[in-house]
Design a protein around this motif. Sequence first.
Motif, PDB file in Angstrom:
ATOM      1  N   VAL A 408       6.285  -3.844  -6.446  1.00  0.00           N
ATOM      2  CA  VAL A 408       5.621  -2.424  -6.370  1.00  0.00           C
ATOM      3  C   VAL A 408       4.682  -2.486  -5.490  1.00  0.00           C
ATOM      4  N   GLN A 409       4.807  -1.509  -4.485  1.00  0.00           N
ATOM      5  CA  GLN A 409       3.679  -1.597  -3.177  1.00  0.00           C
ATOM      6  C   GLN A 409       2.859  -0.390  -3.487  1.00  0.00           C
ATOM      7  N   PRO A 410       1.300  -0.534  -3.795  1.00  0.00           N
ATOM      8  CA  PRO A 410       0.596   0.603  -3.982  1.00  0.00           C
ATOM      9  C   PRO A 410       0.519   1.612  -3.049  1.00  0.00           C
ATOM     10  N   PHE A 411       0.308   2.769  -3.256  1.00  0.00           N
ATOM     11  CA  PHE A 411       0.427   4.034  -2.472  1.00  0.00           C
ATOM     12  C   PHE A 411      -0.893   3.708  -1.449  1.00  0.00           C
ATOM     13  N   ASN A 412      -0.526   4.344  -0.137  1.00  0.00           N
ATOM     14  CA  ASN A 412      -1.524   4.324   0.734  1.00  0.00           C
ATOM     15  C   ASN A 412      -1.417   5.784   1.370  1.00  0.00           C
ATOM     16  N   GLU A 413      -2.812   6.058   0.869  1.00  0.00           N
ATOM     17  CA  GLU A 413      -2.929   7.641   1.087  1.00  0.00           C
ATOM     18  C   GLU A 413      -2.955   8.002   2.460  1.00  0.00           C
ATOM     19  N   GLU A 415      -1.099   6.353   5.036  1.00  0.00           N
ATOM     20  CA  GLU A 415       0.372   6.093   5.853  1.00  0.00           C
ATOM     21  C   GLU A 415       1.271   6.816   4.793  1.00  0.00           C
ATOM     22  N   LYS A 416       0.974   7.140   3.448  1.00  0.00           N
ATOM     23  CA  LYS A 416       2.026   7.845   2.737  1.00  0.00           C
ATOM     24  C   LYS A 416       3.055   6.951   2.141  1.00  0.00           C
ATOM     25  N   THR A 417       2.445   5.745   2.156  1.00  0.00           N
ATOM     26  CA  THR A 417       3.691   4.620   1.943  1.00  0.00           C
ATOM     27  C   THR A 417       3.348   4.098   0.386  1.00  0.00           C
ATOM     28  N   GLY A 418       4.267   3.167   0.055  1.00  0.00           N
ATOM     29  CA  GLY A 418       4.232   2.638  -1.403  1.00  0.00           C
ATOM     30  C   GLY A 418       5.007   3.361  -2.218  1.00  0.00           C
ATOM     31  N   ASN A 419       5.632   2.755  -3.479  1.00  0.00           N
ATOM     32  CA  ASN A 419       6.392   2.938  -4.659  1.00  0.00           C
ATOM     33  C   ASN A 419       5.551   3.199  -6.058  1.00  0.00           C
TER      34      ASN A 419
END
Length: 480
Positions: A408-413, A415-419
Amino acid sequence: MMRILHVAAEGLPFVKSGGLADVIGSLPQELAAKGNDVRVVLPLYRKIACNYHQDFNLAAQYSVSINYREIPVSVWYQQVKSVTYYFVEHQGYFERDALYGYMDDGERFAYFQKAVIEMMNQLDYFPDILHCHDWHTGMIPAMIKETHHYDDRYAHIRHVYTIHNLAYQGNFGPEMLDSCLGLPWSVYDNGNVRFDGGISFMKSGILYADKVTTVSPSYAQEILTPQYGEHLDLVLRLREYDLWGITNGIDLEEWNPKTDPCLPYHFNKVNVKRGKSENKLALQKDMGLQENKDVMMVGVVSRLTWQKGFYLVIEQLSRLCAEPIQIMILGSGEAALEEKMYQLEAGNRGKIAFYRGYNEELAHRVYAASDLFLMPSLFEPCGISQLISMRYGALPLVRETGGLKDTVQPFNEFEKTGNGFSFTNYNSDEMMTVLEYAIHLYYDKKDDWRKLVQNAMNTDVSWEHSANHYMRLYQEVSKQ
């Protein structure tokens, strides 16, 4: 092509009590798809006998020595897709109400392991790789290397041992060495199997296997420390250079929201918003929750134990109940936690629903209806639920430990990455801060939420990558 034999205490599609069964149901099939001869051995529990025995064929009958008596063994088999499953039958040992938790578990699984070793002789089937799983099979490498080393057919076997959960170790009295396992006292005197005044099946597996694996890279590092090592960290550090961490996957055919027969409404990445709304409304109606497709639903499918972190939830009940969410809890476990969940439901009718026990169809529906999936574990070797939840577009909120940290990769607001979402320390305030941030995104940053859902559903949670790692491991150990 390699001959690979998996030995485990449970496995799908036949019987399940935990994540081990999911692995045994999926990994052998993935390895077989790569052209290997893959087989699995399980005990023939009552549930298996009731549901499947009529479809089995008899493979062999013989006996093994337990408590200085010859105990009969019947081995049955059935082909499932590309994998042959064997079942060790003894009604007295295995046809009981539960799989584990009996006073004679040591004797029961000593019998199972002895039966597996002799089964290879009876069937004239000797694998290249003997892959044993968890404490129930930990004595097999020791018994083969200590008592069958003179037989070239056994001597050429390479042993892989997988730790699915180090907290369950199979610790028993030393008298079992001779009476049930047929091992010399020298392996106790030299410390190979000695542990806390008795013997440990888990320790034996760690020391005697040629390679040791666990079910995520982070957990493989964590168990080398006193905090997570369950008093076996020193033993594990002896094998550090033979220790691999390989993350589990899930069965993409079984867990597919587009075709899942348990769901009232199917969906995929394109129509996930509508599909979730429809499944949510159906689940709300059936579980007595207020029917509102727009409310955030937080799902839990878990054993309710100290390991799973639900005491953090109990610490924050007042804050949780004040949030604009619904909570759907499916699980069972410690009586104190179950009672708290009942009280939580009773005091929050229409907002919180609790189903005690495990219901496979309901579990699928909870994944499909949930927007957020909560896993605040104290420790988690791998975790399966967060992989399933991403597949169903339910964003996992996890503590950064073991396989949860790896998957689980936390949301990076920016870069809009993460799940999904994660918090670092085992702290209920941290958990609530992240939960409140997720609630804010759900209601106020809908574009960001949609992007996260797409990221989660695009995450590769299949067995393909993991099976490739296992093949590299098998090839490496074969050269030893």
